[in-house]
Design a protein around this motif. Structure first.
Motif, PDB file in Angstrom:
ATOM      1  N   LEU A 145     -73.821  58.485  46.175  1.00 52.27           N
ATOM      2  CA  LEU A 145     -73.421  59.627  46.991  1.00 52.27           C
ATOM      3  C   LEU A 145     -74.590  59.975  47.905  1.00 52.27           C
ATOM      4  O   LEU A 145     -75.729  60.067  47.445  1.00 52.27           O
ATOM      5  N   VAL A 146     -74.311  60.164  49.168  1.00 50.29           N
ATOM      6  CA  VAL A 146     -75.350  60.492  50.137  1.00 50.29           C
ATOM      7  C   VAL A 146     -74.953  61.768  50.874  1.00 50.29           C
ATOM      8  O   VAL A 146     -73.850  61.845  51.438  1.00 50.29           O
ATOM      9  N   TYR A 147     -75.835  62.750  50.853  1.00 46.61           N
ATOM     10  CA  TYR A 147     -75.612  64.007  51.557  1.00 46.61           C
ATOM     11  C   TYR A 147     -76.459  64.009  52.823  1.00 46.61           C
ATOM     12  O   TYR A 147     -77.657  63.737  52.787  1.00 46.61           O
ATOM     13  N   ASP A 148     -75.833  64.314  53.948  1.00 45.31           N
ATOM     14  CA  ASP A 148     -76.523  64.384  55.229  1.00 45.31           C
ATOM     15  C   ASP A 148     -76.734  65.855  55.568  1.00 45.31           C
ATOM     16  O   ASP A 148     -75.772  66.583  55.825  1.00 45.31           O
ATOM     17  N   GLU A 149     -77.993  66.283  55.556  1.00 44.47           N
ATOM     18  CA  GLU A 149     -78.305  67.689  55.812  1.00 44.47           C
ATOM     19  C   GLU A 149     -77.962  68.108  57.236  1.00 44.47           C
ATOM     20  O   GLU A 149     -77.588  69.257  57.468  1.00 44.47           O
ATOM     21  N   ASP A 150     -78.089  67.199  58.194  1.00 40.16           N
ATOM     22  CA  ASP A 150     -77.809  67.533  59.588  1.00 40.16           C
ATOM     23  C   ASP A 150     -76.336  67.861  59.817  1.00 40.16           C
ATOM     24  O   ASP A 150     -76.000  68.805  60.523  1.00 40.16           O
ATOM     25  N   THR A 151     -75.460  67.052  59.223  1.00 43.12           N
ATOM     26  CA  THR A 151     -74.019  67.263  59.410  1.00 43.12           C
ATOM     27  C   THR A 151     -73.388  68.039  58.267  1.00 43.12           C
ATOM     28  O   THR A 151     -72.203  68.371  58.337  1.00 43.12           O
ATOM     29  N   GLU A 152     -74.188  68.286  57.219  1.00 40.57           N
ATOM     30  CA  GLU A 152     -73.708  68.980  56.019  1.00 40.57           C
ATOM     31  C   GLU A 152     -72.458  68.290  55.464  1.00 40.57           C
ATOM     32  O   GLU A 152     -71.470  68.927  55.119  1.00 40.57           O
ATOM     33  N   SER A 153     -72.537  66.964  55.400  1.00 45.32           N
ATOM     34  CA  SER A 153     -71.415  66.181  54.890  1.00 45.32           C
ATOM     35  C   SER A 153     -71.907  65.171  53.868  1.00 45.32           C
ATOM     36  O   SER A 153     -73.083  64.843  53.804  1.00 45.32           O
ATOM     37  N   CYS A 154     -70.959  64.681  53.091  1.00 45.37           N
ATOM     38  CA  CYS A 154     -71.270  63.734  52.027  1.00 45.37           C
ATOM     39  C   CYS A 154     -70.485  62.455  52.271  1.00 45.37           C
ATOM     40  O   CYS A 154     -69.353  62.488  52.762  1.00 45.37           O
ATOM     41  N   HIS A 167     -74.786  61.093  41.080  1.00 45.10           N
ATOM     42  CA  HIS A 167     -73.438  61.573  40.775  1.00 45.10           C
ATOM     43  C   HIS A 167     -73.307  62.099  39.355  1.00 45.10           C
ATOM     44  O   HIS A 167     -72.454  62.941  39.089  1.00 45.10           O
ATOM     45  N   ASP A 168     -74.186  61.642  38.463  1.00 44.67           N
ATOM     46  CA  ASP A 168     -74.088  62.109  37.079  1.00 44.67           C
ATOM     47  C   ASP A 168     -74.625  63.531  36.905  1.00 44.67           C
ATOM     48  O   ASP A 168     -74.477  64.120  35.829  1.00 44.67           O
ATOM     49  N   LEU A 169     -75.205  64.110  37.957  1.00 39.51           N
ATOM     50  CA  LEU A 169     -75.629  65.509  37.895  1.00 39.51           C
ATOM     51  C   LEU A 169     -74.509  66.456  38.320  1.00 39.51           C
ATOM     52  O   LEU A 169     -74.626  67.669  38.149  1.00 39.51           O
ATOM     53  N   LEU A 170     -73.431  65.897  38.857  1.00 39.36           N
ATOM     54  CA  LEU A 170     -72.283  66.694  39.277  1.00 39.36           C
ATOM     55  C   LEU A 170     -71.200  66.664  38.206  1.00 39.36           C
ATOM     56  O   LEU A 170     -71.138  65.733  37.398  1.00 39.36           O
ATOM     57  N   SER A 171     -70.345  67.664  38.237  1.00 37.80           N
ATOM     58  CA  SER A 171     -69.215  67.668  37.304  1.00 37.80           C
ATOM     59  C   SER A 171     -68.244  66.546  37.678  1.00 37.80           C
ATOM     60  O   SER A 171     -68.195  66.132  38.850  1.00 37.80           O
ATOM     61  N   PRO A 172     -67.475  66.068  36.700  1.00 37.27           N
ATOM     62  CA  PRO A 172     -66.480  65.028  37.025  1.00 37.27           C
ATOM     63  C   PRO A 172     -65.514  65.476  38.122  1.00 37.27           C
ATOM     64  O   PRO A 172     -65.107  64.676  38.960  1.00 37.27           O
TER      65      PRO A 172
END
Length: 74
Positions: A53-62, A5-10
């Motif tokens: 934070l977990v991103y699921d590539e199959d559903t394209e959801s977080c 999460h620290d690689l994303l903007s606030p």
């Protein structure tokens, strides 16, 4: 895939949290917890490393998931 999460903007982190928190359900007991409070609590969990934070590539959801507890060594 875990997204640090620290690689994303606030703003991006807040957006993910605000999108995920309402999905968790609505039964909070005798009184509702304001969205701002829940967002703050989840952000604290991300900062403390007790959630990721977990991103699921199959559903394209977080989503946000708790991290497994770390074993304590004597």
């Amino acid at each position: 895939m875990i997204i640090p999460h620290d690689l994303l903007s606030p703003e991006a982190v807040r957006g993910v949290i605000e999108a995920v928190v309402p999905r968790e359900g609505t039964d909070y007991g005798a009184q509702d917890i304001p969205l701002a409070t829940k967002v703050f609590q989840v952000r604290q969990q991300l900062d403390a490393g007790t959630a990721v934070l977990v991103y699921d590539e199959d559903t394209e959801s977080c989503t946000i998931q708790p991290t497994p507890p770390r074993p304590e060594y004597p």
